[in-house]
Design an enzyme around this catalytic site. Structure first.
Site, PDB file in Angstrom:
ATOM      1  N   GLY A 170       0.811  -1.222   0.000  1.00 55.76           N
ATOM      2  CA  GLY A 170       0.000   0.000   0.000  1.00 55.76           C
ATOM      3  C   GLY A 170       0.842   1.269   0.000  1.00 55.76           C
ATOM      4  N   SER A 171       2.099   1.166   0.411  1.00 53.96           N
ATOM      5  CA  SER A 171       2.990   2.334   0.368  1.00 53.96           C
ATOM      6  C   SER A 171       3.792   2.365  -0.931  1.00 53.96           C
ATOM      7  CB  SER A 171       3.976   2.306   1.551  1.00 53.96           C
ATOM      8  OG  SER A 171       3.292   2.315   2.768  1.00 53.96           O
ATOM      9  N   SER A 175       6.912   4.360   3.826  1.00 56.03           N
ATOM     10  CA  SER A 175       6.369   3.197   4.533  1.00 56.03           C
ATOM     11  C   SER A 175       5.360   3.739   5.535  1.00 56.03           C
ATOM     12  CB  SER A 175       7.471   2.434   5.260  1.00 56.03           C
ATOM     13  OG  SER A 175       6.891   1.555   6.202  1.00 56.03           O
ATOM     14  N   SER A 210       3.710   2.394   8.018  1.00 58.38           N
ATOM     15  CA  SER A 210       4.035   2.050   9.410  1.00 58.38           C
ATOM     16  C   SER A 210       5.416   2.576   9.801  1.00 58.38           C
ATOM     17  CB  SER A 210       4.032   0.525   9.583  1.00 58.38           C
ATOM     18  OG  SER A 210       5.050  -0.042   8.769  1.00 58.38           O
ATOM     19  N   THR A 261       8.662  -1.311   7.672  1.00 54.25           N
ATOM     20  CA  THR A 261       8.789  -2.354   6.643  1.00 54.25           C
ATOM     21  C   THR A 261      10.263  -2.583   6.314  1.00 54.25           C
ATOM     22  OG1 THR A 261       6.601  -1.902   5.825  1.00 54.25           O
ATOM     23  CG2 THR A 261       8.111  -2.895   4.250  1.00 54.25           C
ATOM     24  N   ARG A 287      -2.930   0.859   3.070  1.00 51.34           N
ATOM     25  CA  ARG A 287      -3.552   1.036   1.753  1.00 51.34           C
ATOM     26  C   ARG A 287      -4.718   2.016   1.771  1.00 51.34           C
ATOM     27  NH1 ARG A 287      -5.014  -3.576   4.127  1.00 51.34           N
ATOM     28  NH2 ARG A 287      -7.148  -4.372   3.962  1.00 51.34           N
ATOM     29  N   GLU A 315      -6.201  -7.748  -1.088  1.00 59.81           N
ATOM     30  CA  GLU A 315      -6.195  -7.469   0.358  1.00 59.81           C
ATOM     31  C   GLU A 315      -7.597  -7.245   0.937  1.00 59.81           C
ATOM     32  OE1 GLU A 315      -2.932  -5.044   2.028  1.00 59.81           O
ATOM     33  OE2 GLU A 315      -2.233  -4.837  -0.015  1.00 59.81           O
ATOM     34  N   HIS A 371       1.344  -9.677 -27.127  1.00 58.08           N
ATOM     35  CA  HIS A 371       2.404 -10.565 -27.601  1.00 58.08           C
ATOM     36  C   HIS A 371       2.493 -11.856 -26.791  1.00 58.08           C
ATOM     37  CE1 HIS A 371       3.837  -7.355 -30.262  1.00 58.08           C
ATOM     38  NE2 HIS A 371       3.446  -6.562 -29.284  1.00 58.08           N
ATOM     39  N   LYS A 426       5.301 -10.969   8.420  1.00 61.55           N
ATOM     40  CA  LYS A 426       6.171  -9.952   9.039  1.00 61.55           C
ATOM     41  C   LYS A 426       6.671 -10.446  10.402  1.00 61.55           C
ATOM     42  CE  LYS A 426       4.378  -5.927   6.596  1.00 61.55           C
ATOM     43  NZ  LYS A 426       3.685  -4.653   6.592  1.00 61.55           N
TER      44      LYS A 426
HETATM   45  C1  F6R Z   1      -1.716  -3.073   4.511  1.00 64.54           C
HETATM   46  C2  F6R Z   1      -1.103  -2.991   3.209  1.00 64.54           C
HETATM   47  C3  F6R Z   1       0.238  -3.620   2.995  1.00 64.54           C
HETATM   48  C4  F6R Z   1       1.371  -2.696   3.505  1.00 64.54           C
HETATM   49  C5  F6R Z   1       2.740  -3.332   3.247  1.00 64.54           C
HETATM   50  C6  F6R Z   1       3.888  -2.422   3.627  1.00 64.54           C
HETATM   51  O1  F6R Z   1      -2.839  -2.214   4.515  1.00 64.54           O
HETATM   52  O2  F6R Z   1      -1.680  -2.431   2.342  1.00 64.54           O
HETATM   53  O3  F6R Z   1       0.370  -3.831   1.601  1.00 64.54           O
HETATM   54  O4  F6R Z   1       1.276  -1.457   2.887  1.00 64.54           O
HETATM   55  O5  F6R Z   1       2.855  -4.530   3.943  1.00 64.54           O
HETATM   56  O6  F6R Z   1       3.720  -1.872   4.904  1.00 64.54           O
HETATM   57  P1  F6R Z   1       3.913  -0.307   5.097  1.00 64.54           P
HETATM   58  O7  F6R Z   1       2.917   0.348   4.204  1.00 64.54           O
HETATM   59  O8  F6R Z   1       3.608  -0.048   6.547  1.00 64.54           O
HETATM   60  O9  F6R Z   1       5.322  -0.014   4.741  1.00 64.54           O
END
Ligand code: F6R
Length: 319
Positions: A36-37, A80, A82, A85, A132, A204, A220, A313
């Site tokens: 999502g980031s 990111s 959070s 990541t 996301r 998701e 192709h 994770k």
């Molecule tokens: C959760 C989501 C995931 C996170 C990914 C990376 O809503 O969409 O795809 O975005 O795991 O985590 P972040 O975004 O915190 O770096």
């Protein structure tokens, strides 16, 4: 906040700030982020390219950085939500070692700590969202950095607001068509970032597989797969396009729709609606966001939890 409230907040997440950088200082821009980031980098890259920007821009997913990112004339934007990541932290650390110019975007986490410790610009987005669902916050930080005009962002935001009911309705209709099938999204280069976002939102939120392919490359290879009647009967097809697509690509969009119709498939053909490329991109993305939300309901899933992502994770933290 419920997922519906988070989705509804998307237009208001788009906020213009005066934080633009001098792009002429950089030879390359590398957008780093996952999931999502990560998608914000794809959208920003498409937007930059559509503007005719002559800086090389790439969206990098994974550890480390390409070798050419070396020295301060290379800009690395680490996003990111959070801030924790590991791939994005690895991008940050590599960029620092290579003396690149670094900017970080997160709602907090390690990335904020590391940026502050290293004296690197850190742009903070509000916390409390699933990554996301915070797309608008992260994207507007990046676009304003890259010099989007206030009017362009405001117009895209207004477009989402005035089309709100229409977008939701389209999302629901599309969810009805996808229900029970594997979504296959055919995109054009200008809508590829939207197709990727649709795929990942369907994965998701709706907890189901979805795939995409892009024109002209898919003419192709991918199209040959349509010969298999048994497999194609399990799929629902979406064809997306933009009114500024290359004229030969538009021709290929028409051919693709004809090809599907000749096989007895009526695809969802959809383009974004709006005055600018950015407005159309965000419109199309938001239709997909709502479609994935409604599709979750049809399958009886809660859109928000992504248990398996969280589990992976946690497993990685043990090693
Ligand atoms: C959760 C989501 C995931 C996170 C990914 C990376 O809503 O969409 O795809 O975005 O795991 O985590 P972040 O975004 O915190 O770096």
């Amino acid at each position: 906040m419920s997922p519906e409230e988070m989705l509804k907040s998307f237009p208001d997440q788009l906020q213009w700030e005066k934080t633009d950088i001098d792009r002429s200082l950089y030879r390359t821009i590398t957008f780093c982020g996952m999931g999502g980031s990560g998608i914000v980098g794809d959208i920003a890259k498409s937007w930059l390219e559509h503007r005719g920007c002559n800086v090389v821009a790439i969206s990098h997913r994974g550890y480390g950085l390409p070798n050419y990112v070396n020295g301060e004339e290379h800009l690395v934007i680490c996003t990111s939500y959070s801030g924790n990541t590991e791939e994005t932290i690895s991008n940050f650390e590599t960029a620092m070692k290579r003396d690149a110019t670094v900017i970080c975007i997160s709602s907090g986490g390690k990335l904020e700590e590391l940026a502050k410790k290293s004296g690197v610009l850190h742009l903070k987005v509000p916390s409390g969202f699933a990554p996301r669902y915070a797309l608008g916050y992260m994207l507007s930080k990046i676009l304003t950095l890259l010099g989007v005009e206030k009017d362009e962002l405001e117009d895209a935001k207004e477009n989402l607001k005035t089309s709100y009911e229409e977008i939701k309705k389209k999302g629901e209709e599309i969810a009805n068509k996808l229900n029970g099938y594997i979504p296959i999204i055919y995109a054009t280069p200008l809508t590829e970032a939207c197709a990727f976002r649709w795929k990942t939102q369907i994965n998701e939120n709706s907890k189901t597989q979805a795939y995409f392919a892009t024109l002209p490359e898919m003419h192709h290879n991918e199209v040959v797969g349509l010969d298999n009647a048994e497999i194609r009967s399990k799929c629902a097809f979406i064809v997306m396009f933009d009114l500024k697509d290359h004229e030969r690509v538009r021709r290929r969009v028409d051919i693709t729709i004809r090809l599907l119709k000749d096989l007895g498939i009526v695809p969802v053909a959809i383009g974004g609606d709006g005055n600018s490329y950015l407005a159309r991109l965000l419109y199309l993305i938001h239709v997909g966001d709502w479609a994935s939300y409604y599709l979750a309901g049809k399958y009886g899933f809660e859109p928000l939890p992504v248990k398996v992502i969280d589990w992976i994770k946690e497993e990685l933290l043990k090693l």
